[in-house]
Design a protein around this motif. Structure first.
Motif, mmCIF file in Angstrom:
data_model
loop_
_atom_site.group_PDB
_atom_site.id
_atom_site.type_symbol
_atom_site.label_atom_id
_atom_site.label_comp_id
_atom_site.label_asym_id
_atom_site.label_seq_id
_atom_site.Cartn_x
_atom_site.Cartn_y
_atom_site.Cartn_z
ATOM 1 N N UNK A 153 0.860 -1.184 0.000
ATOM 2 C CA UNK A 153 0.000 0.000 0.000
ATOM 3 C C UNK A 153 0.897 1.235 0.000
ATOM 4 N N UNK A 154 0.427 2.305 -0.638
ATOM 5 C CA UNK A 154 1.218 3.543 -0.595
ATOM 6 C C UNK A 154 1.373 4.038 0.846
ATOM 7 N N UNK A 155 2.551 4.546 1.168
ATOM 8 C CA UNK A 155 2.784 5.098 2.502
ATOM 9 C C UNK A 155 1.921 6.338 2.695
ATOM 10 N N UNK A 156 1.311 6.418 3.864
ATOM 11 C CA UNK A 156 0.499 7.593 4.203
ATOM 12 C C UNK A 156 1.308 8.593 5.027
ATOM 13 N N UNK A 159 10.650 10.996 -0.533
ATOM 14 C CA UNK A 159 9.521 11.326 -1.396
ATOM 15 C C UNK A 159 8.427 10.274 -1.215
ATOM 16 N N UNK A 160 7.387 10.650 -0.470
ATOM 17 C CA UNK A 160 6.306 9.724 -0.131
ATOM 18 C C UNK A 160 5.626 9.159 -1.370
ATOM 19 N N UNK A 161 5.602 9.882 -2.458
ATOM 20 C CA UNK A 161 4.923 9.399 -3.663
ATOM 21 C C UNK A 161 5.592 8.162 -4.252
ATOM 22 N N UNK A 215 -2.616 -3.491 -2.539
ATOM 23 C CA UNK A 215 -3.424 -4.199 -1.560
ATOM 24 C C UNK A 215 -4.319 -3.238 -0.814
ATOM 25 N N UNK A 216 -4.711 -3.645 0.376
ATOM 26 C CA UNK A 216 -5.624 -2.867 1.199
ATOM 27 C C UNK A 216 -4.967 -2.511 2.526
ATOM 28 N N UNK A 217 -5.301 -1.329 3.023
ATOM 29 C CA UNK A 217 -4.816 -0.938 4.349
ATOM 30 C C UNK A 217 -5.419 -1.836 5.435
#
Length: 161
Positions: A61-64, A81-83, A132-134
């Protein structure tokens, strides 16, 4: 067929033990952390399909959160860079021979890895991140257990509706 193997001192030792149980004709090895009990059937199917295509895949999952790199004194060096950052989950799925080759490389160079696809990265082979899902959270604290129970209750209520 599903097989279980004895745990090792470190994660990579446990995975190596499991790999020794895999049949020579297996197309993929699917490694799942039992601390992530909320993975869905769809997520498993998706990561298996991606691994069949490229040889190795991992749910993520992308980092929040904002992530900082720090030096040995705890001083901020830079903000990453969080993106471009993803949090890795399980299952992590790899072609068996690729994983065997990776373990040989890791052993030869005395490397320690914290997740299974890192072994593949050391070989320079591609790894696909399957979104995936958080909700596939890692349950390691009492707070995590409360969240997991709530999510399971919601899934159960939805299934019965």
């Amino acid at each position: 067929p599903m097989k279980f193997a004895l745990p090792g001192a470190e994660r990579q030792d446990s995975v190596f033990n499991g790999l020794s149980e895999i049949s020579d004709d297996a197309a993929l090895v699917c490694i799942h952390d039992s601390a992530r009990p909320l993975v869905t059937i769809k997520e498993v199917r998706d990561v298996l399909a991606d691994a069949m295509e490229v040889g190795a895949a991992v749910l993520g999952v992308p980092c929040k959160a904002t992530v900082k790199e720090a030096d040995g004194d705890g001083m901020v060096v830079k903000t990453l860079d969080r993106s471009k950052l993803w949090e890795m989950h399980t299952p992590q799925v790899i072609r068996p021979q690729m994983l065997r080759d990776g373990f040989a490389f890791v052993a030869k160079h005395n490397l320690e890895v914290t997740d299974d696809v890192s072994i593949v990265e050391h070989l320079g082979e591609p790894v696909r991140i399957t979104p995936g899902s958080y909700e596939n959270l890692k349950v390691t604290t009492p707070e995590d257990m409360l969240i997991a129970e709530r999510l399971l209750d919601e899934r159960n209520a939805f299934a019965q509706a």
